[in-house]
Design an enzyme around this catalytic site. Structure first.
Site, PDB file in Angstrom:
ATOM      1  N   ASP A 147       2.505   1.855   3.595  1.00  8.42           N
ATOM      2  CA  ASP A 147       2.755   1.196   4.197  1.00  8.42           C
ATOM      3  C   ASP A 147       4.609   1.848   3.767  1.00  8.42           C
ATOM      4  O   ASP A 147       5.441   1.425   4.780  1.00  8.42           O
ATOM      5  CB  ASP A 147       3.512  -0.532   3.146  1.00  8.42           C
ATOM      6  N   HIS A 150       0.899  -1.124  -0.248  1.00  5.29           N
ATOM      7  CA  HIS A 150       0.096   0.065   0.356  1.00  5.29           C
ATOM      8  C   HIS A 150       1.080   1.297  -0.067  1.00  5.29           C
ATOM      9  O   HIS A 150       2.033   1.427   0.753  1.00  5.29           O
ATOM     10  CB  HIS A 150      -1.003   0.224   1.537  1.00  5.29           C
TER      11      HIS A 150
HETATM   12  C1  XLS Z   1      -7.042  -6.564   4.270  1.00  7.80           C
HETATM   13  C2  XLS Z   1      -6.962  -6.385   3.329  1.00  7.80           C
HETATM   14  C3  XLS Z   1      -5.615  -6.425   2.300  1.00  7.80           C
HETATM   15  C4  XLS Z   1      -5.791  -5.940   1.489  1.00  7.80           C
HETATM   16  C5  XLS Z   1      -5.376  -4.986   0.515  1.00  7.80           C
HETATM   17  O1  XLS Z   1      -8.061  -7.218   4.884  1.00  7.80           O
HETATM   18  O2  XLS Z   1      -6.753  -8.305   3.099  1.00  7.80           O
HETATM   19  O3  XLS Z   1      -4.483  -6.344   3.365  1.00  7.80           O
HETATM   20  O4  XLS Z   1      -4.864  -7.130   0.718  1.00  7.80           O
HETATM   21  O5  XLS Z   1      -5.254  -3.863   0.810  1.00  7.80           O
END
Ligand code: XLS
Ligand code: NI
Ligand code: NI
Length: 437
Positions: free
Chosen positions: A105, A102
């Protein structure tokens, strides 16, 4: 990059099933062929930046426990740039060839959008350099539209137009950075695209707005020439009471209703499937049969806790079922197996990241080999084919081709009498599966 961040941990070797070395693969042998492709070509493992680098392992009852000696805990761009090299050292040592992130991140969210965009560009420079040095690639990027407090009532589905615009601006930037890094895909997971109560919610407008956001993203993708795949990731609840993209079927319906089929496929996560009350195999099957299975978030949940615990997958039965669906769609194209998974709060040392990924990779290697063997064996496929064979010819073929009417069905039964059925043989088929596990 020279063993700076994970000292004492070597590149993980393949030692085979007899090895007792916890830092070795017992089953994942990257270049070994299964059918006509190598294991690494089939599995396309990816490492999730948010869990591996950014998850402090806090839970609702206690703060972070993770020890990450390379991280100074600040929101500085310098810290973010340094973290890139820890991530890439980790991936090199585990032999993971893709990663996912993301925007927030990899780089900090700063005091305004322009500053946050600059920070993201600076870290993207570092990521590009690390990619070029290691050959590791970006499986997909995404924008975090759920952590900041502005998104407390949604992003694309926020009742506030300026919040929508902020989210859209973040998508624009994350998409451009994903494109610059040669990403093979881009994910939309609607972290807060749902509602807490219907008493304050205009559901129809919210869903239309979410579709607007996706249409804007499709238009921008074309404008900048991004060729990667777009995925939408289903999840039924948590944090919201109800999330609009609740399962594969709901996502497909949403895409069809809003003219987005073909533009987006699905990124399916095991723990979200089970939160939705489905098996992972069900969710994958629904997507695959719609020609919309794109990528997989490879994790698992805890049936007893009932949250999205994002654990590493270790269950061979599960990985076999997943790989059955992947093989049946002819393998991944832009997608892969992204470990959207974190260590337990109790497993706080850096070495635990290795144990976790090694376990997940070995579990998927076994699942791949097992699924391949079941398909090669052919007994299960033959059984299913035979089970539906009354539709292959005669009156059944007329039903399938649409030439039989209700009157024809009545006349057919009046002439032939009570139909014959045969056992579904579930137990026999489960025994066949177990022959291969
Ligand atoms: C959260 C989601 C997230 C997505 C990406 O529960 O799995 O990690 O994969 O935004
Ligand atoms: Ni996910
Ligand atoms: Ni999850």
């Amino acid at each position: 990059m020279s063993g700076e961040f994970f000292p004492g941990i070597p590149t993980i070797p393949f030692e085979g099933p007899k090895s007792r070395n916890p830092l070795a693969f017992k089953h994942y042998n990257a270049d070994e062929k299964v059918g006509n492709k190598t294991m690494k070509e089939h599995l396309r493992f990816a490492c999730a930046y948010w869990h591996t680098m950014r998850n402090g392992l806090a839970d609702p009852f206690g703060g972070p426990t993770a020890e990450r000696p390379w991280d100074d805990g600040t929101d500085s761009v310098e810290n973010a740039r340094k973290r890139v090299w820890a991530m890439f050292e980790f991936m090199q040592k585990t032999g993971i060839e893709f990663y996912c992130f993301h925007d927030r991140d990899v780089a900090p969210e700063l005091h305004d959008l322009a500053a946050s965009n600059d920070a993201l560009d600076a870290v993207a420079d570092e990521l590009l350099q690390a990619q070029n040095q290691t050959g590791i690639k970006l499986l997909w990027g995404t924008a975090c539209l759920f952590s900041h407090k502005r998104y407390n009532q949604g992003a694309g589905t926020s009742p506030y137009a300026d919040v929508f615009a902020y989210a859209a601006a973040q998508v624009k930037k994350a998409l451009e950075v994903t494109h610059r890094l040669g990403g093979e895909g881009y994910v939309f997971w609607g972290g807060r695209e749902g509602y807490a109560t219907l008493w304050n919610t205009d559901m129809k407008r919210e869903l239309n707005h979410l579709a607007r956001l996706l249409h804007m993203a499709v238009a921008h993708k074309k404008k900048i020439g991004f060729r990667g795949a777009f995925y939408i990731e289903p999840k039924p609840r948590e944090p919201s009471t109800h999330q609009y993209d609740s399962d594969s079927a709901a996502c497909l319906n949403f895409l069809r209703e809003h003219g987005l089929m073909g533009e987006l496929s699905l990124n399916i996560e095991t723990n979200h499937a089970t939160l939705a009350g489905h098996t992972m195999m069900h969710e994958l099957r629904v997507a695959r049969e719609a020609g919309a299975l794109g990528s997989i978030d490879a994790n698992t949940g805890d049936e007893l806790i009932g949250w999205d615990t994002d654990q590493f997958p270790t269950n061979i039965y599960l990985t076999t079922q997943i790989m059955m669906e992947v093989l049946r769609m002819g393998g991944f194209t832009t997608g892969g197996l992204n470990f959207d998974a974190k260590c337990r709060r109790e497993s706080f040392e850096p070495i635990d990241l290795f144990h976790a990924h090694i376990g997940g990779m070995d579990a998927f290697a076994r699942g791949l080999k097992t699924a391949h063997a079941i398909i090669e064996d052919g007994r299960i496929d033959a059984f299913v084919k035979e089970r539906y064979s009354s539709y292959d010819s005669g009156f059944g073929a007329r039903i399938e081709s649409g030439t039989a009417t209700l009157e024809d069905c009545e006349a057919h039964i009046l002439a032939t009498g009570e139909p014959l059925t045969r056992s579904g043989r579930q137990e026999m088929l489960e025994n066949i599966v177990n022959e291969f596990i």
